[in-house]
Design an enzyme around this catalytic site. Structure first.
Site, short mmCIF file in Angstrom:
data_model
loop_
_atom_site.label_atom_id
_atom_site.label_comp_id
_atom_site.label_asym_id
_atom_site.label_seq_id
_atom_site.Cartn_x
_atom_site.Cartn_y
_atom_site.Cartn_z
N ASP A 40 40.35 37.16 32.94
CA ASP A 40 39.06 37.02 33.60
C ASP A 40 37.96 37.81 32.88
O ASP A 40 38.11 39.02 32.66
CB ASP A 40 39.19 37.49 35.06
CG ASP A 40 38.05 36.98 35.93
OD1 ASP A 40 36.89 37.05 35.49
OD2 ASP A 40 38.33 36.53 37.06
N THR A 76 33.70 33.29 38.64
CA THR A 76 35.14 33.09 38.51
C THR A 76 35.66 31.81 39.17
O THR A 76 36.39 31.04 38.54
CB THR A 76 35.87 34.30 39.14
OG1 THR A 76 35.50 35.46 38.39
CG2 THR A 76 37.38 34.13 39.11
N ASN A 97 30.74 31.30 43.99
CA ASN A 97 31.82 32.07 44.63
C ASN A 97 31.63 32.10 46.14
O ASN A 97 32.59 32.18 46.89
CB ASN A 97 31.83 33.51 44.10
CG ASN A 97 32.66 33.66 42.82
OD1 ASN A 97 33.25 32.69 42.34
ND2 ASN A 97 32.70 34.86 42.28
N ASP A 197 37.70 41.73 33.80
CA ASP A 197 36.56 41.55 34.71
C ASP A 197 36.23 42.84 35.47
O ASP A 197 35.09 43.32 35.42
CB ASP A 197 36.88 40.41 35.69
CG ASP A 197 35.73 40.12 36.63
OD1 ASP A 197 34.73 39.54 36.17
OD2 ASP A 197 35.81 40.48 37.82
N HIS A 201 32.81 45.06 35.00
CA HIS A 201 31.80 45.14 36.07
C HIS A 201 31.43 46.60 36.28
O HIS A 201 30.27 46.95 36.41
CB HIS A 201 32.37 44.61 37.40
CG HIS A 201 32.23 43.13 37.56
ND1 HIS A 201 31.01 42.49 37.58
CD2 HIS A 201 33.16 42.15 37.76
CE1 HIS A 201 31.20 41.19 37.76
NE2 HIS A 201 32.50 40.97 37.87
N ASP A 244 37.31 32.66 31.76
CA ASP A 244 36.45 31.81 32.59
C ASP A 244 34.97 31.97 32.26
O ASP A 244 34.18 31.06 32.48
CB ASP A 244 36.72 32.09 34.08
CG ASP A 244 36.68 33.57 34.44
OD1 ASP A 244 36.68 34.43 33.52
OD2 ASP A 244 36.66 33.88 35.64
N HIS A 245 34.59 33.12 31.73
CA HIS A 245 33.19 33.43 31.41
C HIS A 245 33.19 34.77 30.69
O HIS A 245 34.24 35.41 30.58
CB HIS A 245 32.33 33.51 32.68
CG HIS A 245 32.94 34.39 33.72
ND1 HIS A 245 32.97 35.77 33.60
CD2 HIS A 245 33.62 34.11 34.86
CE1 HIS A 245 33.61 36.27 34.63
NE2 HIS A 245 34.04 35.29 35.41
N HIS A 344 28.10 38.66 35.59
CA HIS A 344 28.12 37.30 35.03
C HIS A 344 27.74 36.37 36.15
O HIS A 344 27.63 36.78 37.32
CB HIS A 344 29.52 36.98 34.49
CG HIS A 344 30.60 37.20 35.51
ND1 HIS A 344 31.00 36.24 36.39
CD2 HIS A 344 31.31 38.32 35.82
CE1 HIS A 344 31.93 36.74 37.19
NE2 HIS A 344 32.14 38.00 36.87
P1 AMP Z 1 33.90 37.49 40.35
O1 AMP Z 1 33.91 38.55 39.31
O2 AMP Z 1 33.14 37.91 41.57
O3 AMP Z 1 33.47 36.15 39.86
O4 AMP Z 1 35.41 37.31 40.85
C1 AMP Z 1 36.50 37.95 40.26
C2 AMP Z 1 37.49 38.33 41.30
O5 AMP Z 1 38.07 37.16 41.89
C3 AMP Z 1 38.68 39.08 40.74
O6 AMP Z 1 38.46 40.45 40.73
C4 AMP Z 1 39.80 38.74 41.69
O7 AMP Z 1 40.05 39.80 42.55
C5 AMP Z 1 39.28 37.56 42.49
N1 AMP Z 1 40.22 36.43 42.48
C6 AMP Z 1 40.67 35.76 41.43
N2 AMP Z 1 41.52 34.78 41.80
C7 AMP Z 1 41.59 34.83 43.14
C8 AMP Z 1 42.28 34.07 44.13
N3 AMP Z 1 43.08 33.06 43.79
N4 AMP Z 1 42.09 34.40 45.43
C9 AMP Z 1 41.26 35.42 45.76
N5 AMP Z 1 40.59 36.17 44.88
C10 AMP Z 1 40.75 35.89 43.58
ZN ZN Z 2 33.47 39.19 37.70
ZN ZN Z 3 35.78 35.63 36.35
#
Ligand code: AMP
Ligand code: ZN
Ligand code: ZN
Length: 405
Positions: A40, A76, A97, A197, A201, A244-245, A344
């Site tokens: 990630d 994500t 998200n 990730d 962050h 993913d990014h 991101h």
């Molecule tokens: P973001 O950085 O806000 O786009 O999202 C990243 C977060 O998504 C990661 O830190 C994970 O904890 C969460 N994540 C990834 N896959 C899953 C999933 N299948 N269900 C719930 N949370 C997830």
């Molecule tokens: Zn993130």
């Molecule tokens: Zn991500």
């Protein structure tokens, strides 16, 4: 002369015919395996900024895209599901998200299990469903969409997301699945790591803490690669490492969302840098004008989003979308100095949002390097390796040709 031309043509026809039969046979006899690993937020240039010997070695023995362009918004959930389906978020329905789905009357949030596991949110056909329809066994150690019965199907082996499961346990489980007896052994496996990730962050993409985690993830890919060499079908495995990014440094906070006049805004969903906003009836133009007067944010009516973002037409879209500019955090609170150092979600034209793609295995060419892939291409890549007929998607077959033998 004429006879010779004719016989050459005839010979060519026979050759083409044999080619077709051979290809068809090849397809029905296809026994390839695909393992897709997501790191990630692994940014496109970490392999030159940081120490990544394993990924560098994969690039030499297999294929590498200098950059993989994510889909908008570069978050994500939209992107993992674009990778799985080959569809832009605007076409698969995970438009952020966090978003409200008027078709279901529900608010999707990635931390809300009852939403994440509700198949009604997920449009399109993820690659594990395409593989299942062809009779293949599939497995997922985490992937967005795998925890819901999309089209009534889940991977044969799957896990509910739990960040507490150590990374080496995830790898051991994938190796165990691939060591099952034939018939129970998966042909398609996904594996997900929520780093780098989280670390980037917190500290930013250029911090030494991020460098360290990137290096340890590279080593982890090495552990996986070694493990894969000892499973029964080792010679048939095509390993894909992608993200993913990317991740951009955030240096400025904009409290635009706190200053939005309530006479203009009916409701607003999301999180920086992408906010989905329904204006008060008839106030869309005023809202867009108001936002665009500010620094660090840009608003579009959803039917005026630039074409290259492929965004704004899904029935779940709000009337207006507000996007922070690179470097800016657009929050809901007054001046907030405690925002994270990296983020991101921004427009993918911002280079720091670009992601990675590496592939290694019998289907991939050796040492092939392409400049740009789009993450909606990955679905076609997986289908091609497994000999699957892809569902309709937004990818481009021509773009992926140079990757293959
Ligand atoms: P973001 O950085 O806000 O786009 O999202 C990243 C977060 O998504 C990661 O830190 C994970 O904890 C969460 N994540 C990834 N896959 C899953 C999933 N299948 N269900 C719930 N949370 C997830
Ligand atoms: Zn993130
Ligand atoms: Zn991500």
């Amino acid at each position: 002369m004429r006879i010779r031309t004719l016989s050459v043509c005839f010979g060519l026809l026979i050759l083409v015919g044999i080619g077709c039969v051979a290809t068809r046979r090849e397809n029905t006899k296809n026994d390839q395996i695909v393992v897709v690993v997501s790191l990630d937020a692994f940014r496109w240039d970490y392999d030159s900024l940081y120490n990544t010997p394993v990924l560098n070695d994969i690039a030499v023995r297999g294929v590498e895209a200098i950059r993989m362009i994510p889909s908008f918004p570069t978050k994500t959930f939209p992107n993992h599901y674009s990778i799985a389906t080959g569809l832009y978020p605007d076409h698969h329905g995970l438009i952020n998200n966090t978003f409200f789905a008027p078709d279901l009357g529900l608010l999707y949030r990635i931390g809300d299990r009852s939403m994440v596991e509700n198949p009604g949110f997920y449009g399109g056909e993820p690659f594990w469903v395409t593989a299942h329809k062809a009779g293949m066994v599939t497995a997922s150690f985490f992937w967005v969409g795998s925890e819901a019965p999309v089209m009534g199907v889940q991977p044969d082996y799957w896990k509910r997301f739990d960040s507490k499961i150590p990374f080496d346990v995830r790898i051991d489980t994938v190796i165990k699945w691939l060591s099952y007896p034939e018939g129970r052994r998966p042909r398609l496996v996904t594996l997900y790591f929520e780093e780098p990730d989280a670390i980037s962050h917190k500290y930013g993409p250029l911090a030494p803490e991020t460098a360290k985690v990137v290096y340890s993830l590279d080593s982890l890919v090495g552990v996986l690669r070694k493990g894969l060499r000892h499973v029964p079908d080792a010679g048939k495995i095509n390993l894909i490492i992608l993200s993913d990014h990317g991740m951009g440094a955030t240096t400025r906070y904009n409290n635009i969302l706190d200053t939005l006049p309530s006479r203009l805004v009916k409701d607003i969903y999301g999180g920086s840098p992408v906010w989905l906003c329904n204006p008060v009836d008839g106030k869309a133009d005023s809202l867009v004008w108001f936002v665009n007067m500010q620094k660090g944010v840009r608003a579009y009516k959803s039917n005026e989003v630039p074409d290259y973002l492929h965004y704004g037409t899904h029935p779940r879209m709000t009337e207006v979308v507000i996007i922070a500019e690179p470097g800016y955090v657009a929050g809901l609170k007054p001046d907030n100095q405690s925002y994270s150092k990296g983020d991101h979600g921004y427009d993918w034209k911002y280079r720091d949002m670009h992601s990675i793609f590496y592939g290694e295995g019998p289907s991939f060419r050796e040492g092939a390097r392409v400049d740009t892939l789009y993450n909606v291409d990955v679905y076609n890549i997986v289908c091609r390796i497994l000999g699957l007929r892809p569902a309709d998607n937004d990818g481009n077959q021509q773009r992926v040709n140079p990757l293959f033998r």
